[in-house]
Design an enzyme around this catalytic site. Structure first.
Site: not given
Length: 280
Positions: A88, A189
């Site tokens: 995380w 991207d």
């Protein structure tokens, strides 16, 4: 998508205390998982198996040599579903100047040729990464042609678009720059949804679609949807200046991403494609 206890028990984690859905884009189901000691980000691709995430794992591995990325904990198949388990990243605030410097450092990672060791064809937009020694050949045949063929198959192409596209192809093949490019590692991207700042204010790049190509392609993507300010561009240029004339070349790379969106979302992106093609 809901994950059963039986499914979750097959993850390489102990003492899972909570699982909740979170935003993770429109491709995968995404979850925040908390254990007694840690927090994780889980992506799940229903019925696709581990292979779906192999390209992303490879991308994060490549990127992590130059910039900060989420830590890959594990990937695999549970039942028929592919999953990717990441550490995380607690979001914070940071500077665009640091982000520009990080992207410049990424682009300083080089290869001898253009492409990658593997293709990615499991997504809606196929990526044909066969190694090439000439950038004009790679970009024409393995990026633009692939998306134009897909647009034709979906009834999203026209004679007018084809005329301008063929002029662009000829322009690319004749451009001196296209035959002088040095292969750089690209994020692939690089829009505003694919970076964040961690709690320490450091830039973190996520969701890569890597290959080695012209760094102006990543740069072009940053200009389409916003999210990068003057500090980003100034810092990038100070760290790793782009070649003269890059502003005039941006449309030829913006087109690739606009074609991708045309194929994904339909004629909503048709006018933007047409405006870009009208330059040629």
């Amino acid at each position: 998508m809901q994950l059963s206890t039986t499914w979750l028990n097959q993850l390489p984690l102990k003492d899972i205390q909570s699982v909740r859905p979170v935003s993770g884009g429109d491709i995968n189901a995404a979850f925040a998982i908390e254990t007694a000691n840690n927090r994780y980000f889980l992506k799940v691709q229903p019925n696709r198996g581990r292979a779906f995430f192999d390209h992303e794992v490879d991308g994060l591995t490549h990127l992590s040599r130059a910039v900060r990325t989420p830590k890959v904990i594990a990937s695999g198949t549970i039942e028929t579903d592919g999953y990717l388990l990441l550490g995380w990243v607690t979001a914070g605030h940071g500077s665009q100047a640091q982000l520009g410097q990080a992207v410049a450092h990424l682009h300083q990672q080089r290869a001898e040729r253009f492409g990658l060791d593997n293709d990615f064809t499991l997504g809606k937009i196929p990526k044909i990464n066969t190694w090439q020694t000439d950038w004009a050949t790679f970009y024409n045949h393995q990026r633009l042609d692939v998306l134009v063929k897909l647009a034709r198959q979906q009834g999203l192409w026209s004679a007018t678009r084809e005329t301008h596209f063929q002029r662009l192809r000829a322009n690319l093949l004749a451009q001196p720059h296209m035959h002088q490019v040095q292969p750089s590692l690209l994020h692939g991207d690089l829009w505003s949804g694919n970076y964040l700042f961690n709690a320490a204010g450091e830039p973190v790049l996520i969701d890569p679609d890597i290959f080695y190509g012209d760094r102006e392609m990543d740069f072009a993507m940053t200009t389409i949807f916003g999210g990068f300010d003057a500090d980003f561009y100034a810092s990038y240029q100070a760290t790793y200046p782009l070649d003269a004339g890059y502003q005039e070349r941006l449309p030829q790379y913006q087109l690739y991403y606009l074609l991708a969106h045309l194929n994904l979302f339909g004629e909503t992106y048709g006018p933007a494609v047409d405006r870009t093609l009208a330059n040629y």
